[in-house]
Scaffold this motif. Structure first.
Motif, PDB file in Angstrom:
ATOM      1  N   VAL A 172       0.823  -1.207   0.000  1.00 47.52           N
ATOM      2  CA  VAL A 172       0.000   0.000   0.000  1.00 47.52           C
ATOM      3  C   VAL A 172       0.857   1.257   0.000  1.00 47.52           C
ATOM      4  CG1 VAL A 172      -0.225   0.094   2.521  1.00 47.52           C
ATOM      5  CG2 VAL A 172      -2.016   1.101   1.074  1.00 47.52           C
ATOM      6  N   PHE A 173       2.068   1.183   0.519  1.00 52.94           N
ATOM      7  CA  PHE A 173       2.959   2.343   0.567  1.00 52.94           C
ATOM      8  C   PHE A 173       4.124   2.224  -0.433  1.00 52.94           C
ATOM      9  CE2 PHE A 173       1.457   2.141   5.111  1.00 52.94           C
ATOM     10  CZ  PHE A 173       0.548   3.175   4.981  1.00 52.94           C
ATOM     11  N   VAL A 174       4.709   1.041  -0.560  1.00 52.32           N
ATOM     12  CA  VAL A 174       5.867   0.853  -1.448  1.00 52.32           C
ATOM     13  C   VAL A 174       5.365   0.427  -2.825  1.00 52.32           C
ATOM     14  CG1 VAL A 174       8.001  -0.421  -1.821  1.00 52.32           C
ATOM     15  CG2 VAL A 174       7.336   0.232   0.508  1.00 52.32           C
ATOM     16  N   LYS A 175       5.589   1.276  -3.815  1.00 55.28           N
ATOM     17  CA  LYS A 175       5.043   1.028  -5.142  1.00 55.28           C
ATOM     18  C   LYS A 175       6.031   0.318  -6.067  1.00 55.28           C
ATOM     19  CE  LYS A 175       1.235   2.690  -3.878  1.00 55.28           C
ATOM     20  NZ  LYS A 175       0.155   1.725  -3.575  1.00 55.28           N
ATOM     21  N   THR A 176       7.265   0.754  -6.090  1.00 49.76           N
ATOM     22  CA  THR A 176       8.262   0.082  -6.927  1.00 49.76           C
ATOM     23  C   THR A 176       9.606   0.087  -6.219  1.00 49.76           C
ATOM     24  OG1 THR A 176       8.915   2.099  -8.123  1.00 49.76           O
ATOM     25  CG2 THR A 176       7.132   0.779  -9.084  1.00 49.76           C
ATOM     26  N   VAL A 177      10.378  -0.961  -6.488  1.00 48.09           N
ATOM     27  CA  VAL A 177      11.764  -1.047  -6.033  1.00 48.09           C
ATOM     28  C   VAL A 177      12.613  -1.304  -7.266  1.00 48.09           C
ATOM     29  CG1 VAL A 177      13.428  -2.280  -4.613  1.00 48.09           C
ATOM     30  CG2 VAL A 177      11.092  -1.952  -3.778  1.00 48.09           C
ATOM     31  N   ASP A 178      13.423  -0.334  -7.638  1.00 47.31           N
ATOM     32  CA  ASP A 178      14.287  -0.440  -8.812  1.00 47.31           C
ATOM     33  C   ASP A 178      15.731  -0.495  -8.334  1.00 47.31           C
ATOM     34  OD1 ASP A 178      15.742  -0.172 -11.161  1.00 47.31           O
ATOM     35  OD2 ASP A 178      14.336   1.252 -12.048  1.00 47.31           O
ATOM     36  N   GLN A 179      16.258  -1.726  -8.187  1.00 45.20           N
ATOM     37  CA  GLN A 179      17.616  -1.860  -7.677  1.00 45.20           C
ATOM     38  C   GLN A 179      18.651  -1.332  -8.659  1.00 45.20           C
ATOM     39  OE1 GLN A 179      16.673  -6.151  -6.236  1.00 45.20           O
ATOM     40  NE2 GLN A 179      18.446  -5.522  -5.048  1.00 45.20           N
ATOM     41  N   ALA A 180      18.374  -1.462  -9.960  1.00 51.38           N
ATOM     42  CA  ALA A 180      19.311  -0.958 -10.960  1.00 51.38           C
ATOM     43  C   ALA A 180      19.440   0.560 -10.860  1.00 51.38           C
ATOM     44  CB  ALA A 180      18.866  -1.370 -12.362  1.00 51.38           C
ATOM     45  N   ALA A 181      18.316   1.234 -10.657  1.00 53.59           N
ATOM     46  CA  ALA A 181      18.321   2.697 -10.519  1.00 53.59           C
ATOM     47  C   ALA A 181      18.580   3.122  -9.079  1.00 53.59           C
ATOM     48  CB  ALA A 181      16.994   3.271 -10.986  1.00 53.59           C
ATOM     49  N   ARG A 182      18.661   2.147  -8.159  1.00 52.57           N
ATOM     50  CA  ARG A 182      18.893   2.386  -6.743  1.00 52.57           C
ATOM     51  C   ARG A 182      17.842   3.354  -6.174  1.00 52.57           C
ATOM     52  NH1 ARG A 182      22.785   0.126  -4.552  1.00 52.57           N
ATOM     53  NH2 ARG A 182      22.843   1.549  -2.768  1.00 52.57           N
ATOM     54  N   GLN A 183      16.580   3.009  -6.464  1.00 49.97           N
ATOM     55  CA  GLN A 183      15.496   3.904  -6.052  1.00 49.97           C
ATOM     56  C   GLN A 183      14.251   3.109  -5.657  1.00 49.97           C
ATOM     57  OE1 GLN A 183      12.982   6.541  -8.830  1.00 49.97           O
ATOM     58  NE2 GLN A 183      14.538   7.959  -8.044  1.00 49.97           N
ATOM     59  N   ILE A 184      13.597   3.592  -4.594  1.00 50.62           N
ATOM     60  CA  ILE A 184      12.313   3.056  -4.155  1.00 50.62           C
ATOM     61  C   ILE A 184      11.286   4.174  -4.271  1.00 50.62           C
ATOM     62  CG2 ILE A 184      11.010   2.084  -2.229  1.00 50.62           C
ATOM     63  CD1 ILE A 184      13.648   1.010  -1.110  1.00 50.62           C
ATOM     64  N   VAL A 185      10.152   3.890  -4.908  1.00 48.65           N
ATOM     65  CA  VAL A 185       9.065   4.863  -5.034  1.00 48.65           C
ATOM     66  C   VAL A 185       7.971   4.487  -4.040  1.00 48.65           C
ATOM     67  CG1 VAL A 185       7.310   5.873  -6.544  1.00 48.65           C
ATOM     68  CG2 VAL A 185       9.586   5.298  -7.450  1.00 48.65           C
ATOM     69  N   VAL A 186       7.567   5.471  -3.231  1.00 51.50           N
ATOM     70  CA  VAL A 186       6.563   5.223  -2.195  1.00 51.50           C
ATOM     71  C   VAL A 186       5.411   6.212  -2.293  1.00 51.50           C
ATOM     72  CG1 VAL A 186       8.255   4.238  -0.602  1.00 51.50           C
ATOM     73  CG2 VAL A 186       7.802   6.700  -0.537  1.00 51.50           C
ATOM     74  N   ASP A 187       4.283   5.781  -1.814  1.00 49.34           N
ATOM     75  CA  ASP A 187       3.109   6.677  -1.684  1.00 49.34           C
ATOM     76  C   ASP A 187       3.147   7.235  -0.261  1.00 49.34           C
ATOM     77  OD1 ASP A 187       0.735   8.003  -1.762  1.00 49.34           O
ATOM     78  OD2 ASP A 187      -0.518   6.230  -2.109  1.00 49.34           O
ATOM     79  N   TRP A 188       3.902   8.326  -0.118  1.00 48.61           N
ATOM     80  CA  TRP A 188       4.174   8.892   1.211  1.00 48.61           C
ATOM     81  C   TRP A 188       4.515  10.370   1.064  1.00 48.61           C
ATOM     82  CZ3 TRP A 188       3.642   5.783   5.458  1.00 48.61           C
ATOM     83  CH2 TRP A 188       4.077   6.283   6.683  1.00 48.61           C
ATOM     84  N   GLU A 189       4.044  11.172   1.967  1.00 49.71           N
ATOM     85  CA  GLU A 189       4.321  12.599   1.903  1.00 49.71           C
ATOM     86  C   GLU A 189       5.381  12.983   2.940  1.00 49.71           C
ATOM     87  OE1 GLU A 189       3.256  14.536  -0.435  1.00 49.71           O
ATOM     88  OE2 GLU A 189       2.030  12.909  -1.282  1.00 49.71           O
ATOM     89  N   ALA A 190       6.081  14.066   2.679  1.00 50.36           N
ATOM     90  CA  ALA A 190       7.183  14.487   3.549  1.00 50.36           C
ATOM     91  C   ALA A 190       6.696  14.884   4.925  1.00 50.36           C
ATOM     92  CB  ALA A 190       7.943  15.657   2.911  1.00 50.36           C
ATOM     93  N   ASP A 191       5.443  15.313   5.059  1.00 55.39           N
ATOM     94  CA  ASP A 191       4.951  15.779   6.362  1.00 55.39           C
ATOM     95  C   ASP A 191       4.173  14.715   7.129  1.00 55.39           C
ATOM     96  OD1 ASP A 191       2.838  15.730   4.633  1.00 55.39           O
ATOM     97  OD2 ASP A 191       2.113  17.755   5.081  1.00 55.39           O
ATOM     98  N   TYR A 192       4.211  13.472   6.660  1.00 53.32           N
ATOM     99  CA  TYR A 192       3.531  12.393   7.391  1.00 53.32           C
ATOM    100  C   TYR A 192       4.269  12.128   8.697  1.00 53.32           C
ATOM    101  CZ  TYR A 192       0.569  11.098   3.396  1.00 53.32           C
ATOM    102  OH  TYR A 192      -0.343  11.099   2.383  1.00 53.32           O
TER     103      TYR A 192
END
Length: 244
Positions: free
Chosen positions: A224-244
């Motif tokens: 529900v929060f973690v949308k993609t994990v791209d190890q090649a790009a070394r990046q995780i995309v999350v559904d999360w805001e900075a002020d949570y």
């Protein structure tokens, strides 16, 4: 989506096959078609036996010979039985990662500044720990001398995972961004709260006096929060805001 912090079951099995010459392969060994008794044959047999003995012994290692991808997976806490087996407290239990200890062919041991490695001849789970027989460890006294050694396994020897599974060691250091592209920081470590794994994300911040500090965000590692994990790009995309 799921993750593993050290390993998952998966062992390759050697398959027997017939050779064109009529010899039958038994994994890495081939049955000899005839028995030779001349001096050269005996010398060759002795050389093979010595080589096998050396391969089964513990080796002294240095920082230069230490594998670059070594990952700490546990620690030797005691001897097990009277025949040289050791007992290991794994950093992850067998169901959630300890299989890296069970499947690795060689363990790398560090105690203080002393580095060694030994082939893992046998390893199995025992209650909440892993017990193993290591090459060069023939009795309980030698096993007891290894207490306090940290156990490492080469990352290349970790068992393969399913497409939606990840080792914790592979997530640490990845950048975390939200759906709008805002960088939320980097994964500093992973936390197991019993119900799920949690990303501990560190990011630069300032305190009330304007001094630089390290901020922290905790994001559950669930779909529900973690949308993609791209190890090649070394990046995780999350559904999360900075002020949570």
């Amino acid at each position: 989506m799921s993750e593993r912090d050290s390993g998952s079951s998966g062992r390759a099995k050697a398959a027997s096959r017939a050779k064109a010459s009529g010899q039958v392969s038994f994994g890495t060994f081939v049955r000899k078609p005839v028995e030779r008794t001349d001096g050269k044959a005996r010398e060759a047999q002795a050389n093979v036996a010595n080589a096998g003995s050396e391969a089964a012994e513990m080796r002294i290692e240095t920082a230069a010979s230490w594998p670059a991808d070594a990952v700490e997976v546990g620690a030797i806490v005691d001897a097990y039985g009277l025949k040289g087996w050791v007992k290991v407290a794994a950093h992850a239990d067998a169901g959630r990662g300890g299989e890296a200890l069970l499947s690795a062919k060689r363990w790398w041991l560090m105690k203080g500044q002393e580095r060694r490695s030994a082939p893992a001849l046998q390893a199995k789970t025992h209650s909440d720990s892993v017990v193993a027989r290591l090459g060069g460890v023939a009795d309980r006294d030698v096993a007891l001398a290894l207490r306090g050694s940290r156990v490492y396994v080469s990352r290349s020897e970790f068992p393969a995972l399913e497409a939606d599974e990840f080792y914790w060691v592979d997530l640490i250091g990845l950048d975390v961004v939200n759906l709008t592209g805002l960088n939320l920081g980097k994964v500093a470590s992973m936390i197991d709260n019993g119900a799920q794994s949690v990303l501990r994300i560190a990011y630069p911040a300032t305190d009330k006096n304007g001094k630089p500090v390290v901020g922290e965000r905790l994001i559950p590692f669930v779909g529900v929060f973690v949308k993609t994990v791209d190890q090649a790009a070394r990046q995780i995309v999350v559904d999360w805001e900075a002020d949570y």
